[in-house]
Write a protein that holds these residues in place. Structure first.
Motif, mmCIF file in Angstrom:
data_model
loop_
_atom_site.group_PDB
_atom_site.id
_atom_site.type_symbol
_atom_site.label_atom_id
_atom_site.label_comp_id
_atom_site.label_asym_id
_atom_site.label_seq_id
_atom_site.Cartn_x
_atom_site.Cartn_y
_atom_site.Cartn_z
ATOM 1 N N ILE A 149 0.717 -1.181 0.290
ATOM 2 C CA ILE A 149 -0.139 -0.013 -0.412
ATOM 3 C C ILE A 149 0.837 0.825 -0.480
ATOM 4 O O ILE A 149 0.056 2.600 -0.352
ATOM 5 C CB ILE A 149 -1.281 0.044 1.123
ATOM 6 C CG1 ILE A 149 -0.187 -0.482 2.126
ATOM 7 C CG2 ILE A 149 -1.646 -0.373 0.718
ATOM 8 C CD1 ILE A 149 -1.043 -0.047 3.146
ATOM 9 N N ARG A 151 2.830 1.738 -2.051
ATOM 10 C CA ARG A 151 3.607 1.909 -3.928
ATOM 11 C C ARG A 151 4.518 2.229 -3.883
ATOM 12 O O ARG A 151 4.681 3.256 -4.780
ATOM 13 C CB ARG A 151 1.804 3.396 -4.099
ATOM 14 C CG ARG A 151 0.994 2.137 -3.740
ATOM 15 C CD ARG A 151 -0.138 3.102 -4.715
ATOM 16 N NE ARG A 151 -1.977 2.772 -4.231
ATOM 17 C CZ ARG A 151 -2.895 3.259 -4.086
ATOM 18 N NH1 ARG A 151 -2.637 4.568 -4.831
ATOM 19 N NH2 ARG A 151 -3.901 3.272 -3.743
ATOM 20 N N VAL A 160 -1.973 -3.066 -5.949
ATOM 21 C CA VAL A 160 -2.866 -2.723 -5.050
ATOM 22 C C VAL A 160 -4.117 -2.627 -5.957
ATOM 23 O O VAL A 160 -5.479 -2.711 -5.598
ATOM 24 C CB VAL A 160 -2.083 -1.268 -4.792
ATOM 25 C CG1 VAL A 160 -3.545 -0.502 -4.352
ATOM 26 C CG2 VAL A 160 -1.131 -1.284 -3.743
ATOM 27 N N GLU A 161 -4.105 -2.030 -7.718
ATOM 28 C CA GLU A 161 -4.514 -2.084 -8.608
ATOM 29 C C GLU A 161 -5.172 -3.371 -8.723
ATOM 30 O O GLU A 161 -6.528 -3.043 -8.832
ATOM 31 C CB GLU A 161 -4.162 -1.427 -9.714
ATOM 32 C CG GLU A 161 -3.871 0.142 -9.819
ATOM 33 C CD GLU A 161 -3.150 0.235 -11.601
ATOM 34 O OE1 GLU A 161 -2.768 -0.212 -12.210
ATOM 35 O OE2 GLU A 161 -2.318 1.308 -11.120
ATOM 36 N N TYR A 165 -7.243 -1.589 -3.301
ATOM 37 C CA TYR A 165 -6.554 -0.169 -2.400
ATOM 38 C C TYR A 165 -7.337 -0.790 -1.215
ATOM 39 O O TYR A 165 -6.688 -0.401 0.383
ATOM 40 C CB TYR A 165 -6.059 1.655 -2.052
ATOM 41 C CG TYR A 165 -6.283 1.804 -0.773
ATOM 42 C CD1 TYR A 165 -4.348 2.011 -1.455
ATOM 43 C CD2 TYR A 165 -6.662 2.715 -0.468
ATOM 44 C CE1 TYR A 165 -3.770 2.361 -0.025
ATOM 45 C CE2 TYR A 165 -5.712 3.190 0.907
ATOM 46 C CZ TYR A 165 -4.577 3.278 1.030
ATOM 47 O OH TYR A 165 -3.633 4.011 1.903
ATOM 48 N N SER A 169 -6.286 -1.906 2.758
ATOM 49 C CA SER A 169 -5.754 -0.600 4.099
ATOM 50 C C SER A 169 -6.847 -1.450 4.389
ATOM 51 O O SER A 169 -6.402 -1.398 6.059
ATOM 52 C CB SER A 169 -6.447 0.499 3.439
ATOM 53 O OG SER A 169 -5.580 0.997 2.425
#
Length: 177
Positions: A149, A151, A160-161, A165, A169
């Motif tokens: 996260i 990135r 993450v994509e 996210y 998270s």
């Protein structure tokens, strides 16, 4: 729902939300079907044996109906025990996942459906990497989530994509803080 399952899981809760009534001190996550991956079953068995020894029992439940499916010992053949549960579920038309609980409540494994992320929660300070060097071929950790996260790399951004996210998270907030 039997007593052990009621004491461990919040009914109806799914990842990335908090699914356990009480906190464990460590969490690992996976996205491989526990019912069909012999390698994952062997890895979980090695982790449990390294962290908790050969004594103790494992209770297996259907993740969709919370039905008790099997009970076996840590020292038993997990592939055979879990595969028999998976066959029973499929024959009954249940395509959900499994819940494995330690009878002494020191660990739990939860995967709601074969296509969903799962969690292995436990109370142990054992450095599993010493006993199971391929652990991260099957699991990812809170440290991995925190790195993703952030990135910092292209790989992190792509992951993450793909996963989302919000999901990562929420896992971080609910299990890694």
């Amino acid at each position: 729902m039997t007593r052990n399952l009621k004491e461990m899981l919040i009914p109806g809760a799914l990842l990335p939300a908090q699914i356990f009534h009480h906190s464990f001190n460590r969490y690992l996550f996976f996205d491989i079907d526990i019912c069909t991956s012999c390698e994952l079953m062997h890895t979980v068995q090695k982790l449990v044996r390294a962290g908790f020894g050969l004594e103790g029992g494992v209770e297996v439940y259907s993740a969709s109906e919370y039905e008790s499916l099997n009970m076996f010992r840590v020292a038993d053949d997990w592939v055979q025990a879990i595969t028999s549960c998976e066959k029973y579920l499929r024959n009954a038309g249940d395509y959900g996942g499994l819940i494995l609980l330690d009878t002494s409540k020191q660990w739990a494994l939860f995967q709601p459906r074969p296509v969903d992320m799962g969690i292995f929660a436990f109370n142990s300070q054992v450095e599993f990497e010493k006993f199971v060097p391929d652990i991260y071929d099957y699991f990812f950790s809170c440290a991995d989530i925190k790195n993703w996260i952030s990135r910092k790399t292209e790989h992190d951004v792509a992951l993450v994509e793909t996963v989302g996210y919000e999901v990562l998270s929420a896992l971080n907030k609910n299990y890694c803080v």
